[in-house]
Design a protein around this motif. Structure first.
Motif, PDB file in Angstrom:
ATOM      1  N   ASP A 109       0.833  -1.214   0.000  1.00 17.04           N
ATOM      2  CA  ASP A 109       0.000   0.000   0.000  1.00 17.04           C
ATOM      3  C   ASP A 109       0.863   1.257   0.000  1.00 17.04           C
ATOM      4  OD1 ASP A 109      -2.900  -1.210   0.858  1.00 17.04           O
ATOM      5  OD2 ASP A 109      -1.271  -2.242   1.870  1.00 17.04           O
ATOM      6  N   ALA A 113       1.284   3.954  -3.045  1.00 18.78           N
ATOM      7  CA  ALA A 113       0.915   5.358  -2.867  1.00 18.78           C
ATOM      8  C   ALA A 113       2.063   6.280  -3.239  1.00 18.78           C
ATOM      9  CB  ALA A 113       0.477   5.598  -1.426  1.00 18.78           C
ATOM     10  N   ALA A 126      -3.433   7.262  -5.499  1.00 15.22           N
ATOM     11  CA  ALA A 126      -2.989   7.161  -4.111  1.00 15.22           C
ATOM     12  C   ALA A 126      -4.138   7.418  -3.153  1.00 15.22           C
ATOM     13  CB  ALA A 126      -1.846   8.144  -3.852  1.00 15.22           C
ATOM     14  N   LEU A 130      -5.699   4.484  -0.841  1.00 18.19           N
ATOM     15  CA  LEU A 130      -5.574   4.558   0.618  1.00 18.19           C
ATOM     16  C   LEU A 130      -6.942   4.673   1.291  1.00 18.19           C
ATOM     17  CD1 LEU A 130      -2.443   6.878   0.904  1.00 18.19           C
ATOM     18  CD2 LEU A 130      -2.568   4.435   1.374  1.00 18.19           C
ATOM     19  N   GLY A 466       1.843   6.830   3.486  1.00 17.90           N
ATOM     20  CA  GLY A 466       1.595   6.899   2.052  1.00 17.90           C
ATOM     21  C   GLY A 466       1.426   8.318   1.566  1.00 17.90           C
ATOM     22  N   VAL A 467       0.544   9.089   2.218  1.00 20.45           N
ATOM     23  CA  VAL A 467       0.331  10.483   1.832  1.00 20.45           C
ATOM     24  C   VAL A 467       1.508  11.351   2.263  1.00 20.45           C
ATOM     25  CG1 VAL A 467      -1.178  12.488   2.118  1.00 20.45           C
ATOM     26  CG2 VAL A 467      -2.169  10.209   1.941  1.00 20.45           C
TER      27      VAL A 467
END
Length: 546
Positions: A109, A113, A126, A130, A466-467
């Motif tokens: 994941d 992303a 992304a 997510l 991820g972000v």
């Protein structure tokens, strides 16, 4: 996803079949720098338009294979090496669980992303992935666990995870709503995970002190059996779970030969490269066997390139001939796969290829290790092989994630679907389906609390890293703040649905005295079905403002 970066490549489907190839070649938005294959070029230039349905079918099969690569590399190589590194660093279970092991479980994941954020016109993947994975895990996976094994959830850890996830979702919503994020806010966003880790550690420390105090009290007041059964113990304790190491050791001891037996170097090499366990093969179903046969060639190639250190085994998985071979293959994989082969043709001072230098260095180190070690005893520096295996598997996961993102972008263009809806469906399902089966299996084995904790703990890490890391890398690349633009109503459907599901869980679970029964599981699965229906209707324009 970023302002002033409308994906003009989507317009290719408005042209005639004869003009699409020229459009793809001459439009900057169609140039995918990440990934080994330019899927848009394959779909619109290499193959004739009459074969477009076949092209899409083959791409879907290739997408499934990429998901297998992601899952296999993460579960068999990335996670074990992270566990070995955690053991070598003497990290506690709580610290390791919310840091290194969270990275291992969420690697597909997170890397997907980050890969999606590397291009403006794929960044919608992304957010879709997510948020889509978050809804899928907290509804379908958690609901399936409740259906399989109704249980009483640990109250304070559950509330802690839901609150932190709500804060992360709301913060992400604010970033999307404002349309921008600066360096300070991104660092604060990542810092939220540090706060979460500290909260887990501190709460575990307080609980352990309380437990120790109550144990001492029980020893002093043995006549009162009710003292120990306080509400604190029900919050954090689960059914005693045998560790994977103890199971592995018991299983191996059962088949250990009675008389000492020493394998030759060639026998060790051949047995190490065999991905099929004959004892497990006989006990598994035919479906498992078919899938094992299909992924055996891939697993064989990974065994050739990625060292694995297993601290649960007596010899820590030391395989002298294979590990020496890894010193040659692993650096080559790092050079050829890092950033989708960017350094494969790199020349040092324009004269000496980098890959040849790594090959010679690997051969030199391999010869030294082979001559200075034995087959029976791992060297003191064996943990360094775990670090090498971690690096190689991380690069391979990143490369596979880049291919997934590029392929999904092509499918979005060819099928006239937004990146967001592809993210919340195909990418989210592909990255979460393994978690779904593993959590349901854990619940069936009698450990539903562990399964529900994995549902919420992992997705907090996935979203924040991820972000956060994706935005941070984009800032480093562009030397400016990240500018977001909304993907339309679908983005708000995503954030609103995820927030609503968390709020409902935050309210319903305490009202039901933290007991998750089958009715709650059915409610969560129905909630996801309604969300998916609304999201698809929004994507196709059947739901809109005004």
């Amino acid at each position: 996803m970023f302002q002033d970066s409308n994906d003009k490549c989507d317009l290719v489907m408005n042209l005639s079949a004869a003009d699409r190839c020229a459009f793809v070649r001459n439009t900057p938005d169609c140039n995918m720098e990440d990934g080994f294959i330019n899927y848009l070029h394959v779909a619109f230039c290499l193959l004739p338009p009459s074969l477009t349905p076949l092209t899409i079918t083959l791409c879907m099969i290739w997408l499934l294979f990429l998901f297998v690569i992601l899952g296999l590399t993460a579960s068999k190589f990335f996670c074990p090496n992270l566990s070995a590194i955690s053991t070598s660093l003497h990290l506690t279970h709580n610290v390791a669980g919310v840091t290194l092991l969270a990275l291992g479980n969420g690697a597909p994941d997170v890397f997907s992303a980050i890969a999606a954020f590397s291009h403006p016109h794929t960044a919608g993947l992304a957010v879709g992935a997510l948020f889509g994975a978050g809804i899928f895990v907290t509804t379908v996976v958690a609901g399936s666990v409740a259906l399989v094994k109704p249980f009483a959830v640990a109250s304070r850890p559950f509330l802690r995870d839901v609150i932190f996830y709500l804060v992360a979702v709301f913060w992400t919503f604010l970033m999307l709503f404002r349309g921008t994020t600066a360096l300070g806010e991104t660092l604060g966003y990542l810092g939220l995970y540090v706060v979460y880790v500290l909260t887990v550690i501190i709460s575990a420390y307080i609980y352990n002190r309380q437990k120790h105090s109550m144990t001492s009290s029980v020893q002093r007041e043995a006549h009162d059996p009710e003292v120990y059964h306080s509400s604190d113990s029900s919050d954090y304790e689960d059914v005693p779970c045998p560790t994977a190491g103890s199971i592995q050791q018991e299983f191996e001891s059962e088949y250990r030969p009675l008389l000492p037996y020493s394998e030759s170097t060639s026998q060790i090499l051949l047995s190490s490269l065999n991905p099929v366990d004959n004892r497990k093969w006989r006990r598994k179903s035919w479906g498992w066997r078919v899938f094992k046969v299909l992924k055996t060639p891939l697993e064989f190639l990974l065994l050739l390139c990625v060292p694995v250190v297993d601290p649960d085994k007596e010899d820590r998985n030391w395989r002298r001939p294979l590990n020496c071979f890894h010193l040659v293959t692993a650096p080559m994989v790092l050079v050829l796969a890092f950033q989708s082969g960017m350094y494969g043709n790199y020349m040092i001072q324009g004269q000496f290829p980098l890959w040849l230098l790594m090959l010679l260095l690997g051969l030199f180190l391999s010869a030294i290790v082979f001559c200075s070690t034995t087959n029976e005893c791992p060297p003191r520096y064996h943990t360094l092989f775990a670090v090498l295996g971690f690096m190689v598997s991380a690069v391979l996961i990143s490369a596979a994630a880049s291919e997934v993102v590029s392929l999904l972008h092509m499918l979005g263009v060819a099928l006239s679907l937004s990146n967001t809806v592809l993210g919340l469906t195909l990418l989210a399902w592909g990255n979460s389906i393994g978690d779904c089966f593993s959590d349901i299996t854990i619940a069936r084995q009698g450990y539903p609390r562990m399964a529900i904790a994995a549902c919420f703990g992992g997705i907090i890490f996935n979203m924040l890293f991820g972000v956060g890391v994706g935005s941070l890398l984009q800032m480093v690349k562009t030397h400016s703040d990240v500018q977001f633009e909304s993907q339309g109503l679908l983005t708000w459907v995503l954030t609103g649905s995820l927030g609503l599901s968390l709020v409902l869980s935050f309210v319903i679970v305490p009202l039901s005295r933290f007991h998750l029964d089958r009715r709650y599981g059915i409610f969560l699965i129905v909630f996801y079905a309604i969300f998916l229906l609304i999201a698809l209707l929004t994507e196709f324009g059947l739901i809109h403002f005004g």
